[in-house]
Design an enzyme around this catalytic site. Sequence first.
Site, short mmCIF file in Angstrom:
data_model
loop_
_atom_site.label_atom_id
_atom_site.label_comp_id
_atom_site.label_asym_id
_atom_site.label_seq_id
_atom_site.Cartn_x
_atom_site.Cartn_y
_atom_site.Cartn_z
N LYS A 4 -3.35 2.19 -1.82
CA LYS A 4 -3.11 1.70 -0.47
C LYS A 4 -4.17 0.66 -0.14
O LYS A 4 -5.19 0.58 -0.81
CB LYS A 4 -3.16 2.85 0.55
CG LYS A 4 -2.05 3.86 0.33
CD LYS A 4 -2.15 5.09 1.23
CE LYS A 4 -2.39 4.77 2.69
NZ LYS A 4 -1.35 3.82 3.21
N GLY A 5 -3.90 -0.12 0.88
CA GLY A 5 -4.88 -1.11 1.32
C GLY A 5 -4.42 -2.54 1.20
O GLY A 5 -5.18 -3.46 1.44
N GLY A 6 -3.13 -2.73 0.85
CA GLY A 6 -2.62 -4.09 0.80
C GLY A 6 -2.73 -4.80 2.14
O GLY A 6 -2.88 -6.02 2.20
N GLU A 46 -7.27 4.36 7.28
CA GLU A 46 -6.16 5.18 6.79
C GLU A 46 -6.69 6.43 6.09
O GLU A 46 -6.17 7.53 6.29
CB GLU A 46 -5.30 4.36 5.82
CG GLU A 46 -4.49 3.27 6.50
CD GLU A 46 -3.79 2.36 5.52
OE1 GLU A 46 -2.86 1.64 5.94
OE2 GLU A 46 -4.16 2.34 4.33
N GLY A 75 2.53 4.53 4.65
CA GLY A 75 3.23 4.01 3.49
C GLY A 75 2.32 3.98 2.28
O GLY A 75 1.24 4.58 2.26
N ALA A 76 2.75 3.27 1.23
CA ALA A 76 1.96 3.12 0.01
C ALA A 76 2.33 1.81 -0.66
O ALA A 76 3.46 1.33 -0.54
CB ALA A 76 2.21 4.29 -0.93
N ASP A 77 1.36 1.24 -1.36
CA ASP A 77 1.63 0.06 -2.17
C ASP A 77 2.13 0.48 -3.55
O ASP A 77 2.94 -0.22 -4.16
CB ASP A 77 0.38 -0.80 -2.28
CG ASP A 77 -0.05 -1.35 -0.93
OD1 ASP A 77 0.77 -1.99 -0.27
OD2 ASP A 77 -1.21 -1.10 -0.53
N LYS A 111 8.26 1.30 -4.89
CA LYS A 111 6.83 1.62 -4.88
C LYS A 111 6.47 2.74 -5.85
O LYS A 111 5.29 2.99 -6.09
CB LYS A 111 6.40 2.02 -3.46
CG LYS A 111 6.68 0.95 -2.40
CD LYS A 111 5.93 -0.32 -2.68
CE LYS A 111 6.28 -1.43 -1.71
NZ LYS A 111 5.94 -1.13 -0.32
#
Length: 218
Positions: free
Chosen positions: A94-96, A103, A82-84, A121
């Site tokens: 990313k990285g939330g 990843e 996914g993506a933030d 998003k």
Amino acid sequence: MSNDEMKKRAAAAALDYVEDDTIIGIGTGSTVNYFIDALARIKHRIEGAVSSSEATTQRLKACKIPVLDLNAAGPLPLYVDGADEVNCHLHMIKGGGGALTREKIVAAASDLFVCIADCSKQVDVLGTFPLPVEVIPMARSYVGRELLKRGGQPVLRENFSTDNGHLILDVYNLAIVDPPKLETELNNIAGVVTVGLFALRPADVLLLGTADEVRVLK
């Protein structure tokens, strides 16, 4: 339609990219969890998965999907994550969930990166979502000062450590107009493990769940 329903729609669409008898790289997060649930229905078709986090590993095992080590699996044909935030060039923040380093490793080892997300998003300019930066603990203050010099406002993610035993600084107030350049610059700060910009290795395909359809962007 709720965001969760749009996430489910995008996650289900990613099954079309799964090839028989392959090992799949799998990311982390709420949208990916829907993909794992969908993948469980066709798990007999694949050899297994490489996981990007302990949380994903637990969910895969709960679904009886074999989890393999990346070193043993070798190059992967597909990575789904996914993506933030994601822009029109398929650059992402990313990285939330704190899994950005693993990843990024699995994405780099994969031939095709399919990003799944709901339409909320998608943004024109990255940076409204705070940019996660994974740092070695002893470098926290130094890296924070370097981020301040670049106009960001770093905030330590409280009571959190990554699966790698590191800290995360969430950087606010960045308008990221040149994601590849900033990714390179921040990755070169001593003590930074990696930054949650995925621009040097962006997604190849974005499956964007909307109220009416799944939009495919390449």
